[in-house]
Design a protein around this motif. Structure first.
Motif, short mmCIF file in Angstrom:
data_model
loop_
_atom_site.label_atom_id
_atom_site.label_comp_id
_atom_site.label_asym_id
_atom_site.label_seq_id
_atom_site.Cartn_x
_atom_site.Cartn_y
_atom_site.Cartn_z
N LYS A 2 -4.81 -15.28 3.76
CA LYS A 2 -3.51 -14.77 3.34
C LYS A 2 -3.64 -13.35 2.80
O LYS A 2 -2.76 -12.52 3.01
N GLU A 3 -4.74 -13.06 2.09
CA GLU A 3 -4.94 -11.72 1.55
C GLU A 3 -4.98 -10.67 2.66
O GLU A 3 -4.42 -9.59 2.50
N LYS A 4 -5.63 -11.00 3.76
CA LYS A 4 -5.71 -10.07 4.88
C LYS A 4 -4.33 -9.83 5.47
O LYS A 4 -3.97 -8.71 5.83
N MET A 6 -1.52 -10.01 3.91
CA MET A 6 -0.65 -9.32 2.95
C MET A 6 -1.09 -7.88 2.69
O MET A 6 -0.29 -7.08 2.22
N TYR A 7 -2.32 -7.55 2.98
CA TYR A 7 -2.85 -6.23 2.65
C TYR A 7 -2.13 -5.13 3.43
O TYR A 7 -1.97 -5.21 4.64
N ARG A 8 -1.70 -4.11 2.68
CA ARG A 8 -1.12 -2.92 3.28
C ARG A 8 -1.65 -1.71 2.52
O ARG A 8 -1.57 -1.65 1.29
N GLU A 9 -2.18 -0.76 3.25
CA GLU A 9 -2.74 0.45 2.66
C GLU A 9 -1.74 1.16 1.74
O GLU A 9 -2.09 1.59 0.64
N GLU A 10 -0.48 1.22 2.16
CA GLU A 10 0.54 1.94 1.39
C GLU A 10 0.86 1.24 0.06
O GLU A 10 1.40 1.85 -0.87
N ASN A 11 0.48 -0.02 -0.06
CA ASN A 11 0.76 -0.74 -1.30
C ASN A 11 -0.23 -0.42 -2.41
O ASN A 11 0.01 -0.73 -3.57
N ILE A 12 -1.35 0.19 -2.07
CA ILE A 12 -2.33 0.55 -3.10
C ILE A 12 -1.73 1.58 -4.05
O ILE A 12 -1.76 1.43 -5.27
N GLU A 13 -1.14 2.63 -3.48
CA GLU A 13 -0.51 3.67 -4.31
C GLU A 13 0.69 3.09 -5.08
O GLU A 13 0.89 3.42 -6.25
N LEU A 14 1.46 2.24 -4.43
CA LEU A 14 2.61 1.62 -5.11
C LEU A 14 2.15 0.73 -6.27
O LEU A 14 2.79 0.70 -7.31
N GLY A 15 1.03 0.03 -6.09
CA GLY A 15 0.48 -0.80 -7.16
C GLY A 15 0.07 0.04 -8.36
O GLY A 15 0.28 -0.36 -9.51
N VAL A 91 6.82 -2.86 -2.01
CA VAL A 91 5.56 -3.58 -1.78
C VAL A 91 5.81 -4.81 -0.91
O VAL A 91 5.10 -5.06 0.07
N ALA A 92 6.84 -5.57 -1.25
CA ALA A 92 7.16 -6.78 -0.49
C ALA A 92 7.56 -6.44 0.95
O ALA A 92 7.09 -7.07 1.89
N LYS A 93 8.43 -5.46 1.09
CA LYS A 93 8.90 -5.08 2.44
C LYS A 93 7.73 -4.57 3.29
O LYS A 93 7.66 -4.87 4.49
N ASN A 94 6.82 -3.80 2.68
CA ASN A 94 5.65 -3.31 3.42
C ASN A 94 4.82 -4.45 3.97
O ASN A 94 4.18 -4.32 5.01
N ALA A 95 4.79 -5.57 3.26
CA ALA A 95 4.00 -6.73 3.69
C ALA A 95 4.85 -7.73 4.49
O ALA A 95 4.46 -8.87 4.69
N ILE A 104 5.11 -12.30 -4.30
CA ILE A 104 4.22 -12.55 -5.44
C ILE A 104 3.76 -14.01 -5.46
O ILE A 104 2.66 -14.31 -5.92
N TYR A 105 4.60 -14.92 -4.96
CA TYR A 105 4.17 -16.32 -4.86
C TYR A 105 2.92 -16.42 -4.00
O TYR A 105 1.96 -17.10 -4.34
N ASP A 106 2.96 -15.74 -2.87
CA ASP A 106 1.80 -15.79 -1.98
C ASP A 106 0.62 -15.03 -2.58
O ASP A 106 -0.52 -15.48 -2.49
N GLU A 107 0.88 -13.89 -3.21
CA GLU A 107 -0.21 -13.11 -3.78
C GLU A 107 -0.93 -13.88 -4.89
O GLU A 107 -2.14 -13.78 -5.05
N LYS A 108 -0.17 -14.66 -5.65
CA LYS A 108 -0.75 -15.43 -6.77
C LYS A 108 -1.25 -16.80 -6.32
O LYS A 108 -1.59 -17.64 -7.14
N TRP A 109 -1.25 -17.03 -5.03
CA TRP A 109 -1.74 -18.29 -4.47
C TRP A 109 -0.95 -19.49 -4.94
O TRP A 109 -1.51 -20.54 -5.27
#
Length: 181
Positions: A2-4, A6-15, A91-95, A104-109
């Motif tokens: 799931k992490e793979k 959800m991963y988006r390069e553009e979300n690193i800066e947003l985070g 962040v959500a739309k990017n993923a 966030i439900y998926d990100e937090k497992w």
């Protein structure tokens, strides 16, 4: 896996931006100070102990000061929350998620229950506890001898027992501890 997905390069800066904005919120929150009766600046958290005072006028006075102080910051807090909402939705739309909550439900497992399950649980709790909460509040009003409860009436002991006083310093704690041994 799931992490793979959800991963988006553009979300690193947003985070990073999200964390910086959250830090701004924390800083603002900790800056909120009110002068006590000795004209010392104390935090709102320190002031909250006065909401346990058995004197209703004192509770009301302190509550109103806390509310007024929060009102001074309301525009800043609204702006911060709007920024966070915008970033988190990006962040959500990017993923490829519809919204941040499902993201966030998926990100937090959170795979053992879904967002819809939480909404059903909240509705059930509200339905199940409404009557008991209403009864408790009516009981509190009767015990406090007030016609209408106010927010500053919710922390005080219903039997109007004063708040337990802890020690003022480590030395006092040690002295009290030695007396009990």
């Amino acid at each position: 896996k799931k992490e793979k997905e959800m991963y988006r390069e553009e979300n690193i800066e947003l985070g990073t931006k999200d964390q910086l904005i959250w830090n701004k919120y924390s800083t603002l929150s900790s800056e909120m100070m009110i002068k006590n009766s000795d004209w010392e600046d104390i935090t709102l958290q320190q002031w909250s102990k006065y909401l346990f005072d058995i004197d209703r006028d004192i509770r009301k006075s302190y509550y109103e000061q806390i509310v007024w102080k929060r009102q001074e910051y309301i525009v800043s807090f609204d702006e911060i929350m709007d920024e966070l909402l915008s970033i988190r939705n990006k962040v959500a739309k990017n993923a490829w998620y519809d919204n941040y909550v499902t993201y966030i439900y998926d990100e937090k497992w959170r795979f053992d229950y879904w967002y819809s399950d939480v909404l059903r649980l909240c509705k059930w709790i509200k339905t199940a506890t409404y009557h008991n909460t209403l009864t408790e509040l009516q009981h509190r009003a009767q015990k406090l001898w007030v016609e209408k409860l106010q927010p500053y009436d919710l922390s005080v002991d219903v039997d109007l027992k004063p708040l337990l006083k802890y020690w003022d310093s480590i030395d006092e704690m040690i002295q009290l501890g030695n007396r009990t041994i």
